[in-house]
Design an enzyme around this catalytic site. Structure first.
Site, short mmCIF file in Angstrom:
data_model
loop_
_atom_site.label_atom_id
_atom_site.label_comp_id
_atom_site.label_asym_id
_atom_site.label_seq_id
_atom_site.Cartn_x
_atom_site.Cartn_y
_atom_site.Cartn_z
N ALA A 170 25.22 -9.06 -17.77
CA ALA A 170 26.60 -8.92 -17.31
C ALA A 170 27.17 -10.20 -16.71
O ALA A 170 28.39 -10.41 -16.75
CB ALA A 170 26.71 -7.79 -16.29
N GLY B 154 26.14 -14.57 -15.33
CA GLY B 154 25.20 -15.68 -15.28
C GLY B 154 24.58 -16.06 -16.60
O GLY B 154 25.22 -16.07 -17.66
N TYR C 10 8.63 -15.27 -5.79
CA TYR C 10 9.41 -15.65 -6.97
C TYR C 10 8.58 -16.57 -7.86
O TYR C 10 8.54 -16.40 -9.09
CB TYR C 10 10.70 -16.35 -6.53
CG TYR C 10 11.61 -16.75 -7.67
CD1 TYR C 10 12.47 -15.82 -8.26
CD2 TYR C 10 11.64 -18.06 -8.14
CE1 TYR C 10 13.32 -16.18 -9.29
CE2 TYR C 10 12.47 -18.44 -9.18
CZ TYR C 10 13.31 -17.49 -9.75
OH TYR C 10 14.14 -17.86 -10.79
#
Length: 265
Positions: A22, A24, A159
């Site tokens: 949606a 980026g 991450y």
């Protein structure tokens, strides 16, 4: 816009699924695939943004070229439903871009679930439709990893771990597919910092490592920020170049290069 031609994989008639599509990088990937004649199904949890993208691209490419489906990659049921809807609507799946991802060291279990488990879930469900041994047409999977998948991002241990996992899973899956004859290539991109919402207000996402915010910002200043279009063009390269399987493409502002790993033989 990067356009690759024969003997590369032609995208006309190909069906692509993009997660986290949606906004980026995911949105840029979807638009790039559409510009190169693919049909694209956009998956995301952001209904408003996803529908807005499809409404926009439909004006340019037609109603039968793009579809938005709400899908949380943490849910295998939702992934299965979205992929089945894709097959029912368009007749198959040829391309999967596992792009959905978050950065939140405070919610580290969710970060693992979205960034790593979401890639595994998506790939395994896609294989049920793409695997040549079970009636699929074959195809290609491109996973969005990160420079943190090649070396440590000091402020983001979890991450970093998830993106290392994406790189390792991609390479192992590519080898397994090749040996097994699935006909599905698997590759990964490892972009450096990209101008997206992921790095906006990054200090608030670092949890117990927020004191390392300055070091992270200094890295961004030193390396510069990639645009989402630059990343999407590298995804297109890995989609279309049929010689690429198990390849990991590092993307820097200064250029890009394929990573050479030590041999396990």
């Amino acid at each position: 816009m990067l356009r690759l031609t024969s003997p590369k994989m032609a995208l006309d008639g190909k069906i692509a699924v993009v997660t986290g599509a949606a906004v980026g990088i995911g949105e840029a990937i979807a638009r790039t695939l559409l510009q190169n004649s693919a049909t694209v199904v956009l998956l995301d949890v952001n209904d408003a943004a996803g529908k807005a993208v499809v409404e926009d691209v439909t004006k340019q490419y037609g109603e039968d070229k793009a579809l938005f489906l709400r899908c949380n990659v943490e849910s295998e049921e939702q992934i299965k439903a979205a992929f089945q809807k894709t097959v029912d609507t368009f007749g198959g799946i040829d391309i999967l871009c596992n792009n959905a991802g978050i950065l939140n060291e405070s919610e580290w279990e969710k970060t693992v679930s979205v960034n790593l488990l979401g890639v595994v879930r998506g790939t395994y469900v896609a294989l049920q439709h793409m695997n040549k041994l079970t009636g699929g047409r074959g195809g290609v999977v491109v996973n969005t990893a990160s420079m943190a998948g090649l070396g440590p991002l000091v402020s983001c241990p979890v991450y970093t771990a998830t993106k290392h996992g994406v790189v390792g899973f991609t390479r192992a899956m590519a080898a397994a597919s090749a040996v097994s004859g699935y006909g599905v290539r698997c590759n990964a991109i490892c972009p450096h910092f990209v101008q997206t919402d992921l790095i906006t207000n990054i200090k608030s996402k670092l949890g117990q490592f927020s004191h390392l915010d300055d070091a992270t910002n200094q890295m961004m200043e030193n390396t510069g920020l990639l645009t989402v279009s630059e990343v999407a063009e590298s995804v297109l390269e890995l989609v279309m170049d049929e010689t690429k399987n198990g390849d990991v493409l590092m993307i820097l502002k200064q250029g890009k290069q394929y990573i050479t790993f030590p041999s396990m033989q």
